[in-house]
Design an enzyme around this catalytic site. Structure first.
Site, short mmCIF file in Angstrom:
data_model
loop_
_atom_site.label_atom_id
_atom_site.label_comp_id
_atom_site.label_asym_id
_atom_site.label_seq_id
_atom_site.Cartn_x
_atom_site.Cartn_y
_atom_site.Cartn_z
N TYR A 153 37.41 38.26 -71.23
CA TYR A 153 37.22 38.13 -72.77
C TYR A 153 36.58 39.44 -73.12
O TYR A 153 36.86 39.90 -74.00
CB TYR A 153 36.60 36.66 -73.58
CG TYR A 153 36.51 37.33 -74.83
CD1 TYR A 153 37.29 36.47 -75.80
CD2 TYR A 153 34.85 36.87 -74.83
CE1 TYR A 153 36.50 36.93 -76.89
CE2 TYR A 153 34.09 37.33 -76.34
CZ TYR A 153 35.19 37.14 -77.38
OH TYR A 153 34.68 37.31 -78.23
N ASN A 154 34.82 39.35 -72.47
CA ASN A 154 34.44 40.13 -72.66
C ASN A 154 35.13 41.27 -72.27
O ASN A 154 35.12 42.94 -73.45
CB ASN A 154 33.41 39.58 -71.66
CG ASN A 154 32.23 39.24 -71.88
OD1 ASN A 154 32.83 38.50 -72.98
ND2 ASN A 154 30.82 39.57 -71.94
N1 LIG Z 1 32.65 32.53 -81.94
C1 LIG Z 1 31.53 33.75 -81.27
O1 LIG Z 1 30.61 33.43 -80.10
C2 LIG Z 1 32.68 35.28 -81.35
C3 LIG Z 1 31.12 36.20 -81.37
C4 LIG Z 1 31.90 37.02 -81.22
C5 LIG Z 1 33.18 37.45 -81.55
N2 LIG Z 1 33.68 36.82 -81.68
C6 LIG Z 1 35.65 36.90 -82.47
O2 LIG Z 1 35.33 36.85 -83.50
C7 LIG Z 1 36.54 36.21 -84.06
C8 LIG Z 1 36.78 34.76 -84.19
O3 LIG Z 1 36.74 33.71 -83.72
P1 LIG Z 1 35.82 33.03 -83.71
O4 LIG Z 1 34.92 32.99 -82.99
O5 LIG Z 1 36.39 32.70 -85.54
O6 LIG Z 1 37.04 31.51 -83.17
P2 LIG Z 1 38.28 30.67 -84.12
O7 LIG Z 1 37.36 29.61 -84.69
O8 LIG Z 1 39.03 29.80 -82.50
O9 LIG Z 1 39.13 31.60 -84.65
C9 LIG Z 1 39.97 31.81 -84.45
C10 LIG Z 1 41.38 32.79 -85.16
O10 LIG Z 1 42.18 33.23 -84.53
C11 LIG Z 1 43.33 32.90 -84.23
N3 LIG Z 1 44.50 32.90 -84.19
C12 LIG Z 1 43.57 32.98 -82.28
N4 LIG Z 1 44.51 33.80 -81.68
C13 LIG Z 1 46.22 34.14 -82.27
C14 LIG Z 1 47.42 34.85 -82.48
N5 LIG Z 1 47.90 34.54 -80.87
N6 LIG Z 1 47.99 34.46 -83.29
C15 LIG Z 1 47.56 34.06 -84.30
N7 LIG Z 1 46.11 33.51 -84.61
C16 LIG Z 1 45.72 33.15 -83.77
C17 LIG Z 1 43.72 31.68 -84.86
O11 LIG Z 1 44.30 30.69 -85.68
P3 LIG Z 1 45.10 29.71 -84.50
O12 LIG Z 1 43.99 28.41 -84.63
O13 LIG Z 1 46.44 29.30 -85.32
O14 LIG Z 1 45.26 30.23 -83.41
C18 LIG Z 1 42.10 30.84 -85.70
O15 LIG Z 1 42.05 31.10 -86.86
C19 LIG Z 1 37.78 36.45 -82.36
O16 LIG Z 1 38.25 37.17 -82.30
C20 LIG Z 1 35.95 36.51 -81.73
O17 LIG Z 1 36.64 36.46 -80.31
C21 LIG Z 1 33.65 35.33 -82.12
#
Ligand SMILES: NC(=O)c1ccc[n+]([C@@H]2O[C@H](COP(=O)([O-])OP(=O)(O)OC[C@H]3O[C@@H](n4cnc5c(N)ncnc54)[C@H](OP(=O)(O)O)[C@@H]3O)[C@@H](O)[C@H]2O)c1
Length: 263
Positions: A153-154
């Site tokens: 991931y990182n």
């Molecule tokens: N939460 C943190 O601490 C954090 C920190 C830094 C960066 N981020 C980044 O923020 C972004 C959003 O993450 P989040 O924290 O909001 O997590 P989340 O609540 O799990 O949301 C992830 C979103 O991405 C979608 N998704 C994942 N895989 C997919 C695929 N193969 N095709 C289509 N949609 C997909 C999911 O939809 P489905 O449920 O339909 O799969 C969901 O809508 C990510 O890029 C993550 O790396 C998060």
């Protein structure tokens, strides 16, 4: 769809940061095409429509070329220029690399890297032709740190952080901006999905997704190159730039090693 409002695509808008980004976009005058892999995207659409935006949805696996093509085809059918692309869809995966299921690890790479860059390639080309548009890539401060027990991931986020700066430079002089949103740990489904609820970071207090989205949206509208959300994260990422990678990897173990919760 109405034509007086701008038009944005937000991926991963069914939950977490992406859902909040879509809500900010809607409140700030964008109609939307939102995408995710599961039917929950329809519920997100209803919530966002209540904010006054026209919202279309695509349910597609954005880790695949076909899934990204499905999203781009939907945008073409809508027939409006894409004023903003918010490439947010992504997933994490905890545990030691050799203990991970390789299929899941690959899904992380294919979603976070391959699907994202393919989507940016397709929509970015159209923006360059029109000499207009805003691209947000959701990277992470995780990209500054070799993430022991979250190694793949990182690595994907290091790729996206780097890619975003490079693309921005290539587009310098055009009216297409590229902004990398780099959140720190944020309260979403991310850690549960990454099987990290027994880790220190998984159980720690986190930023709110709504706050991260507001900060990211404002940076995108200003055309900033990058934005680290939150003071503590800003400090951590500044320090990470001058600390040896081996030390950072050792520190990351404390946050992400299975069983580290509460320690
Ligand atoms: N939460 C943190 O601490 C954090 C920190 C830094 C960066 N981020 C980044 O923020 C972004 C959003 O993450 P989040 O924290 O909001 O997590 P989340 O609540 O799990 O949301 C992830 C979103 O991405 C979608 N998704 C994942 N895989 C997919 C695929 N193969 N095709 C289509 N949609 C997909 C999911 O939809 P489905 O449920 O339909 O799969 C969901 O809508 C990510 O890029 C993550 O790396 C998060």
């Amino acid at each position: 769809m109405s034509t007086s409002r701008q038009f944005a695509i937000v991926t991963g808008a069914s939950s977490g940061i992406g859902r909040e980004l879509a809500k900010v976009c809607a409140s700030e005058g964008f109609d939307l095409l939102i995408a995710a892999d599961e039917p929950e995207i329809e519920r997100a659409a209803e919530e966002i429509r209540a904010l006054g935006a026209m919202v279309e949805t695509v349910e597609a696996d954005l880790s695949s070329t076909e899934g990204v093509d499905q999203l781009v085809d939907a945008a073409i059918r809508i027939g409006r220029p894409v004023d903003a692309l918010l490439a947010n869809a992504g997933r994490g995966l905890g545990r030691g690399f050799l203990d991970q299921d390789f299929g899941q690890a690959r899904q992380v790479i294919d979603t976070n890297i391959t699907g994202t860059v393919y989507l940016v390639h397709r929509i970015g080309n159209d923006m360059r032709l029109r000499n207009a548009g805003r691209i947000m890539i959701v990277g992470s401060i995780a990209g500054f740190v070799p993430g022991s027990f979250q190694a793949v991931y990182n690595g994907t986020k290091a790729f996206l952080d780097s890619f975003s700066f490079a693309l921005r430079e290539e587009l310098r002089g055009s009216r297409v901006t590229v902004t990398c949103l780099m959140p720190g740990a944020t309260e979403t489904k991310f850690f549960e999905r990454a099987d990290m609820l027994d880790t220190s970071v998984g159980t720690a207090k986190k930023a709110s997704a709504a706050d991260v989205a507001k900060i990211g949206f404002a940076a995108m509208m200003r055309g900033d190159g990058d934005i680290v959300s939150g003071f503590k994260n800003k400090l951590q990422s500044a320090v990470a730039q001058v600390i040896p990678a081996g030390f950072l990897a050792k520190q990351h173990r404390k946050y992400a090693e299975p069983g580290s919760a509460g320690s």
